[in-house]
Design an enzyme around this catalytic site. Structure first.
Site, PDB file in Angstrom:
ATOM      1  N   ASP A  25     -11.912 -52.233 -15.691  1.00 31.09           N
ATOM      2  CA  ASP A  25     -12.024 -53.548 -15.220  1.00 31.09           C
ATOM      3  C   ASP A  25     -12.305 -53.655 -13.765  1.00 31.09           C
ATOM      4  O   ASP A  25     -11.812 -54.833 -13.253  1.00 31.09           O
ATOM      5  CB  ASP A  25     -10.934 -54.488 -15.531  1.00 31.09           C
ATOM      6  CG  ASP A  25     -10.691 -54.113 -17.248  1.00 31.09           C
ATOM      7  OD1 ASP A  25     -11.646 -54.234 -18.048  1.00 31.09           O
ATOM      8  OD2 ASP A  25      -9.359 -54.062 -17.504  1.00 31.09           O
ATOM      9  N   HIS A  53     -18.134 -54.985 -19.787  1.00 37.03           N
ATOM     10  CA  HIS A  53     -18.848 -55.271 -18.638  1.00 37.03           C
ATOM     11  C   HIS A  53     -19.147 -56.697 -18.279  1.00 37.03           C
ATOM     12  O   HIS A  53     -20.056 -56.976 -19.220  1.00 37.03           O
ATOM     13  CB  HIS A  53     -19.901 -54.412 -18.189  1.00 37.03           C
ATOM     14  CG  HIS A  53     -19.393 -52.808 -18.345  1.00 37.03           C
ATOM     15  ND1 HIS A  53     -20.309 -51.728 -18.130  1.00 37.03           N
ATOM     16  CD2 HIS A  53     -18.057 -52.414 -18.012  1.00 37.03           C
ATOM     17  CE1 HIS A  53     -19.514 -50.733 -18.150  1.00 37.03           C
ATOM     18  NE2 HIS A  53     -18.193 -50.912 -18.210  1.00 37.03           N
TER      19      HIS A  53
HETATM   20  P1  IMP Z   1      -8.634 -47.626 -26.471  1.00 36.74           P
HETATM   21  O1  IMP Z   1      -9.882 -46.989 -25.844  1.00 36.74           O
HETATM   22  O2  IMP Z   1      -8.996 -48.918 -27.407  1.00 36.74           O
HETATM   23  O3  IMP Z   1      -8.176 -46.524 -27.536  1.00 36.74           O
HETATM   24  O4  IMP Z   1      -7.478 -48.146 -25.739  1.00 36.74           O
HETATM   25  C1  IMP Z   1      -6.603 -47.068 -25.127  1.00 36.74           C
HETATM   26  C2  IMP Z   1      -6.339 -47.561 -23.817  1.00 36.74           C
HETATM   27  O5  IMP Z   1      -7.364 -47.731 -22.762  1.00 36.74           O
HETATM   28  C3  IMP Z   1      -5.547 -49.075 -23.960  1.00 36.74           C
HETATM   29  O6  IMP Z   1      -4.519 -49.076 -22.978  1.00 36.74           O
HETATM   30  C4  IMP Z   1      -6.889 -50.028 -23.630  1.00 36.74           C
HETATM   31  O7  IMP Z   1      -6.435 -51.342 -23.047  1.00 36.74           O
HETATM   32  C5  IMP Z   1      -7.288 -49.332 -22.436  1.00 36.74           C
HETATM   33  N1  IMP Z   1      -8.574 -49.419 -22.120  1.00 36.74           N
HETATM   34  C6  IMP Z   1      -9.826 -49.088 -23.018  1.00 36.74           C
HETATM   35  N2  IMP Z   1     -10.925 -49.377 -22.469  1.00 36.74           N
HETATM   36  C7  IMP Z   1     -10.645 -50.261 -21.366  1.00 36.74           C
HETATM   37  C8  IMP Z   1     -11.725 -50.899 -20.496  1.00 36.74           C
HETATM   38  O8  IMP Z   1     -12.679 -51.042 -20.579  1.00 36.74           O
HETATM   39  N3  IMP Z   1     -10.924 -51.551 -19.421  1.00 36.74           N
HETATM   40  C9  IMP Z   1      -9.387 -51.503 -19.346  1.00 36.74           C
HETATM   41  N4  IMP Z   1      -8.820 -50.844 -20.210  1.00 36.74           N
HETATM   42  C10 IMP Z   1      -9.324 -50.372 -21.129  1.00 36.74           C
END
Ligand code: IMP
Length: 463
Positions: A25, A53
């Site tokens: 982010d 995004h």
């Molecule tokens: P997952 O990618 O859904 O398995 O989530 C794993 C971790 O990565 C969690 O803490 C999510 O909040 C974080 N996360 C995954 N993608 C993003 C992103 O694009 N921005 C911020 N956090 C992310």
């Protein structure tokens, strides 16, 4: 022109990478959008619909999850590489939304080797999170043993099925790739096997499934759904490795758009509180088929402070009025899940580590305006750990959770601009704001190329 199937003897680097240096982010979408006009294709190489995004063009807001930001740039290709896990429902929904707003998605290309996120992957993601959070601890486990009270071990995932889809990719036998959507026989066979295995395992994970999750799968229904996906996506499906190399052979410029961010990288991030893909520049080769040797510029994107969504250590977190103020001013709520983001001061130990891993050649410092009006601002430049003081990052959740930030304090800036007018060049910034930027450049050892001072494309100072 080089033959498309043979390496050029000394390839000219013609690619740029935009990578998040924190926990996601950072505002990569805005930078990619600015740079897309100077490139011929924007390429995703990792992650899936977990990414978010946001781009604001002429006051219009676009929130993209799977479609590369390049889709918004006339004349550029928007390429989803083989390293991405694609939820076809999410992709089609996103493309339909863009088409309804007049964005031509004919330039969207999807790798035949990208893996498909199936409904059972999203269910498994949710079921595991419920199980890990300790729900049902008062009931016997499937073996009849009491589960006992256990700590919350959930990861705070986005529940977009990312981990389970990558797990199936590496398991191989039950994985479905985008190209399989065009191969009915193979699709049907794999779905039968996958439904059998998922049907045997997922219902046993918890007797407290979250709302909307019914872990029983009918291969025929999924087959029909998948065939519809294939029909819809067919014009977009290509061997993207060849597609990209054909572009390179024609001296076209590629822009790699990193999803998630370096500290969420499965190998180099704060494991296990990470996502399941290679999010740094290091993931570009395997996730696209283009060698890192072609990358000339690596732009590391960072916020002027830190945020994190989901669980995991965060040394500079401010669970207080400072953190609240950053959240409100920075509108720090997830693009994908809407969750309030955790907020804190800038952690330069982390940024330096990420810049090193990525070989960053320049920085983009985002959301600088959010720091406006603080009397003083703090920057973490080292950690105090049980083993002593260190200026090295600790890419392991357990080690990092013991680290205490060591701050240096800088004077705040009452307004971003030195005069009452909005700044249009770095030289227009308030003296203390300029000092902040110089501090970051000096400590990271890399120049800042872009400073973002507001959400619109125009609110960007370029060095
Ligand atoms: P997952 O990618 O859904 O398995 O989530 C794993 C971790 O990565 C969690 O803490 C999510 O909040 C974080 N996360 C995954 N993608 C993003 C992103 O694009 N921005 C911020 N956090 C992310």
């Amino acid at each position: 022109m080089a033959p498309p199937n043979g390496p050029t003897p000394m390839p000219r680097p013609t690619a740029t990478a935009v990578i998040g240096l924190q926990w996601g982010d950072e505002g990569k979408g805005k930078i990619v959008d600015i740079l897309a006009a100077r490139h011929d294709a924007v390429v995703r190489f990792n992650g899936g619909a977990n990414a978010g995004h946001t781009v604001i063009i002429a006051g219009q807001k676009y929130a993209l999850h799977l479609v590369p930001v390049g889709a918004l740039t006339p004349g550029a290709f928007a390429i989803i590489g083989n390293g991405v896990v694609v939820d076809p429902d999410a992709l089609i929904h996103e493309m339909d939304g863009l088409i309804a707003r007049g964005v031509d998605c004919k330039n969207v290309v999807v790798s035949d080797r990208a893996h498909v996120v199936m409904p059972y992957h999203k269910d498994e993601d949710a079921l595991r999170e419920v199980l890990l959070a300790g729900a049902g601890e008062d009931e016997p486990d499937p073996a009849g043993e009491p589960r006992g009270a256990r700590a919350d071990r959930s990861l705070g995932t986005t529940r977009r099925g990312i981990g389970p889809a990558y797990a199936d990719k590496h398991q191989r036998s039950t994985a479905i790739r985008i190209g399989d959507l065009l191969r009915p026989e193979r699709l049907r066979e794999t779905l039968e096997l996958a439904c059998e295995i998922k049907g045997r395992t997922l219902p046993r994970l918890t007797s407290h499934p979250p709302e909307g999750v019914h872990p029983h799968y009918n291969p025929e229904h999924l087959y029909e759904k998948a065939m519809r996906w294939g029909e819809r996506l067919q014009p977009h499906i290509r061997d993207t490795a060849y597609f990209l190399h054909d572009l390179l052979a024609r001296e076209k410029r590629l822009l790699f758009e990193g999803a998630n961010a370096t500290l969420l990288d499965v190998d180099h991030g704060t494991f296990p509180y990470v996502t399941s893909s290679a999010c740094a520049v290091l993931g570009i080769g395997p996730g696209s088929g283009v060698s890192e040797r072609r990358i000339e510029t690596v732009l590391g994107v960072m916020k002027a402070y830190s945020t994190r969504v989901g669980a995991g250590p965060f040394p500079t977190e401010q669970k207080n009025a400072i953190g609240d103020r950053i959240r409100e001013r920075g509108k720090e709520y997830g693009t994908t899940t809407g969750r309030p983001r955790r907020t804190g001061w800038l952690d330069l130990v982390a940024v330096r580590y990420s810049a090193m891993l990525n070989g960053a050649t320049g920085l983009a410092l985002m959301l600088f305006d959010v720091l406006e009006g603080f009397d003083e601002v703090k920057i973490c430049t080292a950690y105090e750990t049980p083993a002593g003081r260190t200026d090295r990052f600790l890419p392991d959740a357990y080690a990092l959770s013991e680290a205490k930030p060591v701050y240096e304090t800088l004077a705040g800036f009452p307004s971003l601009g030195a005069s009452g007018k909005p700044p249009t060049r770095r030289a227009d910034l308030h003296e203390h704001a300029r000092k902040y930027l110089e501090f970051v450049e000096e400590r990271v050892g890399i120049p800042i190329r872009f400073v973002s001072i507001g959400p619109d494309r125009a609110q960007t100072l370029e060095a």
